[in-house]
Design a protein around this motif. Structure first.
Motif, PDB file in Angstrom:
ATOM      1  N   ASP A 243       0.807  -1.220   0.000  1.00 29.45           N
ATOM      2  CA  ASP A 243       0.000   0.000   0.000  1.00 29.45           C
ATOM      3  C   ASP A 243       0.841   1.272   0.000  1.00 29.45           C
ATOM      4  N   ASN A 244       2.038   1.197   0.567  1.00 26.13           N
ATOM      5  CA  ASN A 244       2.852   2.416   0.703  1.00 26.13           C
ATOM      6  C   ASN A 244       4.327   2.038   0.675  1.00 26.13           C
ATOM      7  N   ALA A 245       4.809   1.658  -0.480  1.00 21.99           N
ATOM      8  CA  ALA A 245       6.193   1.204  -0.619  1.00 21.99           C
ATOM      9  C   ALA A 245       7.166   2.317  -0.265  1.00 21.99           C
ATOM     10  N   ALA A 246       8.290   1.931   0.342  1.00 24.36           N
ATOM     11  CA  ALA A 246       9.321   2.896   0.729  1.00 24.36           C
ATOM     12  C   ALA A 246      10.382   3.048  -0.347  1.00 24.36           C
ATOM     13  N   HIS A 247      10.458   2.104  -1.280  1.00 26.51           N
ATOM     14  CA  HIS A 247      11.454   2.151  -2.355  1.00 26.51           C
ATOM     15  C   HIS A 247      10.746   2.410  -3.683  1.00 26.51           C
ATOM     16  N   PRO A 248      11.327   3.230  -4.546  1.00 27.39           N
ATOM     17  CA  PRO A 248      10.661   3.521  -5.827  1.00 27.39           C
ATOM     18  C   PRO A 248      10.359   2.289  -6.662  1.00 27.39           C
ATOM     19  N   TYR A 249      11.169   1.255  -6.548  1.00 25.06           N
ATOM     20  CA  TYR A 249      10.912   0.038  -7.309  1.00 25.06           C
ATOM     21  C   TYR A 249       9.677  -0.683  -6.772  1.00 25.06           C
ATOM     22  N   GLY A 250       9.578  -0.795  -5.446  1.00 29.57           N
ATOM     23  CA  GLY A 250       8.393  -1.398  -4.862  1.00 29.57           C
ATOM     24  C   GLY A 250       7.142  -0.610  -5.209  1.00 29.57           C
ATOM     25  N   SER A 251       7.264   0.708  -5.219  1.00 30.21           N
ATOM     26  CA  SER A 251       6.137   1.561  -5.576  1.00 30.21           C
ATOM     27  C   SER A 251       5.703   1.321  -7.016  1.00 30.21           C
ATOM     28  N   ALA A 252       6.688   1.158  -7.917  1.00 32.81           N
ATOM     29  CA  ALA A 252       6.376   0.922  -9.324  1.00 32.81           C
ATOM     30  C   ALA A 252       5.716  -0.439  -9.534  1.00 32.81           C
ATOM     31  N   LEU A 253       6.192  -1.463  -8.825  1.00 31.89           N
ATOM     32  CA  LEU A 253       5.588  -2.789  -8.935  1.00 31.89           C
ATOM     33  C   LEU A 253       4.139  -2.756  -8.464  1.00 31.89           C
ATOM     34  N   SER A 321      13.772   7.467   5.272  1.00 30.66           N
ATOM     35  CA  SER A 321      14.131   7.945   6.607  1.00 30.66           C
ATOM     36  C   SER A 321      13.477   7.030   7.636  1.00 30.66           C
ATOM     37  N   PRO A 322      14.013   6.983   8.868  1.00 27.12           N
ATOM     38  CA  PRO A 322      13.428   6.139   9.912  1.00 27.12           C
ATOM     39  C   PRO A 322      11.986   6.501  10.244  1.00 27.12           C
ATOM     40  N   ALA A 323      11.562   7.711   9.873  1.00 30.46           N
ATOM     41  CA  ALA A 323      10.194   8.132  10.166  1.00 30.46           C
ATOM     42  C   ALA A 323       9.172   7.361   9.344  1.00 30.46           C
ATOM     43  N   GLY A 324       9.623   6.731   8.254  1.00 33.42           N
ATOM     44  CA  GLY A 324       8.704   5.969   7.420  1.00 33.42           C
ATOM     45  C   GLY A 324       8.883   6.297   5.960  1.00 33.42           C
ATOM     46  N   PRO A 325       8.118   5.634   5.073  1.00 37.43           N
ATOM     47  CA  PRO A 325       8.235   5.839   3.635  1.00 37.43           C
ATOM     48  C   PRO A 325       8.027   7.294   3.262  1.00 37.43           C
ATOM     49  N   ALA A 326       8.913   7.796   2.426  1.00 38.80           N
ATOM     50  CA  ALA A 326       8.802   9.183   1.968  1.00 38.80           C
ATOM     51  C   ALA A 326       9.378   9.304   0.569  1.00 38.80           C
ATOM     52  N   VAL A 327       8.971   8.416  -0.333  1.00 39.30           N
ATOM     53  CA  VAL A 327       9.482   8.472  -1.704  1.00 39.30           C
ATOM     54  C   VAL A 327       8.827   9.633  -2.412  1.00 39.30           C
ATOM     55  N   PRO A 328       9.600  10.624  -2.882  1.00 33.92           N
ATOM     56  CA  PRO A 328       8.998  11.783  -3.539  1.00 33.92           C
ATOM     57  C   PRO A 328       8.463  11.423  -4.909  1.00 33.92           C
ATOM     58  N   THR A 329       7.610  12.270  -5.435  1.00 33.37           N
ATOM     59  CA  THR A 329       7.118  12.063  -6.792  1.00 33.37           C
ATOM     60  C   THR A 329       8.177  12.515  -7.778  1.00 33.37           C
ATOM     61  N   ALA A 330       8.053  12.093  -9.012  1.00 31.06           N
ATOM     62  CA  ALA A 330       9.058  12.400 -10.023  1.00 31.06           C
ATOM     63  C   ALA A 330       9.298  13.890 -10.208  1.00 31.06           C
ATOM     64  N   PRO A 331       8.254  14.741 -10.273  1.00 26.16           N
ATOM     65  CA  PRO A 331       8.505  16.175 -10.463  1.00 26.16           C
ATOM     66  C   PRO A 331       9.352  16.781  -9.356  1.00 26.16           C
ATOM     67  N   GLU A 332       9.169  16.327  -8.106  1.00 21.27           N
ATOM     68  CA  GLU A 332       9.928  16.893  -6.999  1.00 21.27           C
ATOM     69  C   GLU A 332      11.423  16.593  -7.102  1.00 21.27           C
ATOM     70  N   ALA A 333      11.755  15.464  -7.775  1.00 23.32           N
ATOM     71  CA  ALA A 333      13.140  15.072  -7.852  1.00 23.32           C
ATOM     72  C   ALA A 333      13.697  15.226  -9.253  1.00 23.32           C
ATOM     73  N   SER A 334      12.967  15.916 -10.130  1.00 21.34           N
ATOM     74  CA  SER A 334      13.358  15.971 -11.547  1.00 21.34           C
ATOM     75  C   SER A 334      14.682  16.656 -11.755  1.00 21.34           C
ATOM     76  N   ALA A 335      15.043  17.588 -10.882  1.00 21.77           N
ATOM     77  CA  ALA A 335      16.298  18.293 -11.072  1.00 21.77           C
ATOM     78  C   ALA A 335      17.491  17.374 -10.952  1.00 21.77           C
ATOM     79  N   GLY A 336      17.377  16.316 -10.130  1.00 20.63           N
ATOM     80  CA  GLY A 336      18.490  15.411  -9.963  1.00 20.63           C
ATOM     81  C   GLY A 336      18.299  14.098 -10.687  1.00 20.63           C
ATOM     82  N   SER A 337      17.214  13.986 -11.447  1.00 20.05           N
ATOM     83  CA  SER A 337      16.924  12.742 -12.117  1.00 20.05           C
ATOM     84  C   SER A 337      17.699  12.626 -13.400  1.00 20.05           C
ATOM     85  N   PRO A 338      18.075  11.412 -13.799  1.00 15.70           N
ATOM     86  CA  PRO A 338      18.770  11.243 -15.043  1.00 15.70           C
ATOM     87  C   PRO A 338      17.886  11.520 -16.220  1.00 15.70           C
ATOM     88  N   ALA A 339      18.433  11.945 -17.290  1.00 19.97           N
ATOM     89  CA  ALA A 339      17.659  12.257 -18.482  1.00 19.97           C
ATOM     90  C   ALA A 339      17.111  10.964 -19.089  1.00 19.97           C
TER      91      ALA A 339
END
Length: 339
Positions: A243-253, A321-339
């Motif tokens: 329901d709330n994956a902590a890793h982007p791969y788990g979220s995508a699956l 983070s230890p606080a729990g899943p916090a995978v950002p959405t793609a737009p929030e991380a687009s500046a550091g994302s690979p092309a």
């Protein structure tokens, strides 16, 4: 101190070949299964799931090199002598292979194949072996008359039930189910999954179940581990990971499957472009970064180890983070994302 876990996998590594041509299929996996509990392992094809399953009972070909520890009731499978290993197979732990038609012997009757491990491991008489085979067939919902059938005379769902009956033949404490519902239609798949759940609960058996389907695993298992490029990238309570994956791969699956009652996901299920990397040519840094929608520049150079991702959860991601899943959405991380 003696561990309370039935199965403990510590820093398991599996490579095929040797020297410069060695291909890493499993890279430092750590997992545990408690008595009577169910652990699911998810991931795409090529992520190392089946290699991991076969390694648990040393069923890999001679070209495979294994290191680490596989502790079954505190005893290391990797250091067992062949006589002891043969005794542990079926009686201590058994496996339900994917593709029942290819796993059953086409020229032997079903009853004889189910009775074989009983005859070998429990030294039963042929009559007792036959009786046990019929009991097992009835446990998995097949009539006793099917004991005289050949594999080609059974449907796909019936053959899968036979595989489960064989796995139960010697009352093992652990069952490893490798894609047990592959190629079955949805109705039969549901029946097989309910059957596995029922038998595991009734007999207090531990289950390690492998699938590419997070929805199936979250509905069947207590805990869920997500595997990518030979490593565990996330682990935690099954429902929480789904329901709330902590890793982007788990979220995508998880997002690849439409949710019942959610029109948005049904009309536009989100997939993941590309494929898992070739084990012989793994990318540097985090192996998921070439496909990751939220990768940072550092992800191409710095690998990520499993870290605390909330209560009872671990994930290998820079955003965790230890606080729990916090995978950002793609737009929030687009500046550091690979092309």
């Amino acid at each position: 101190m003696t561990s309370s876990n039935l199965l403990e996998i510590k820093d398991l590594r599996v490579t095929y070949g040797s020297g410069a041509a060695a291909v890493p299929a499993v890279r430092g996996v750590d997992l545990a299964v408690e008595p009577g509990k169910k652990l699911g392992i998810a991931g795409e094809s090529g992520c190392g799931k089946s290699t991991l399953a076969l390694a648990l009972l040393r069923l890999l070909p001679a070209t495979a090199k294994l290191s680490g520890e596989i502790l079954l009731d505190g005893e290391d499978v990797l250091t067992m002598k062949w006589g002891r290993l043969r005794a542990v197979r079926w009686a201590g732990a058994s496996i339900v292979f994917q593709g029942a038609m290819h796993s059953l012997n086409a020229v032997h009757r079903i009853g004889d194949q189910i009775a074989e491990p009983v005859l070998l491991h429990q030294h039963a008489t042929p009559a007792a072996g036959r009786k046990r085979a019929i009991e097992l067939l009835e446990q998995v919902g097949l009539p006793a008359a099917r004991a005289d059938a050949y594999p080609h005379e059974l449907s796909g769902g019936q053959r899968q039930r036979v595989m489960i009956a064989m796995a139960l033949a010697c009352d093992p404490r652990l069952i490893v189910a490798d894609e047990p519902t592959t190629a079955l239609d949805v109705m039969i798949q549901a029946q097989i999954l309910r059957l596995i759940e029922q038998l595991v609960a009734e007999k207090d058996i531990s289950l390690l179940m492998i699938s590419h389907d997070l929805a199936v695993l979250s509905d069947t298992c207590d805990r869920l581990a997500v595997m990518y490029a030979g490593r565990i990238v996330e682990e935690g309570p099954a429902k929480a990971v789904y329901d709330n994956a902590a890793h982007p791969y788990g979220s995508a699956l998880s997002a690849a499957f439409p949710r019942i009652g959610d029109p948005a996901s049904r009309r536009a299920p989100r997939g993941l472009p590309g494929d898992p990397p070739d084990p012989s040519a793994l990318p540097s840094g985090c192996t998921f970064h070439p496909r990751c929608p939220v990768a940072l520049d550092s992800c191409a150079h710095e690998d990520q180890e499993l870290r605390d991702a909330g209560p009872g959860r671990r994930a290998a991601c820079v955003h965790v983070s230890p606080a729990g899943p916090a995978v950002p959405t793609a737009p929030e991380a687009s500046a550091g994302s690979p092309a």
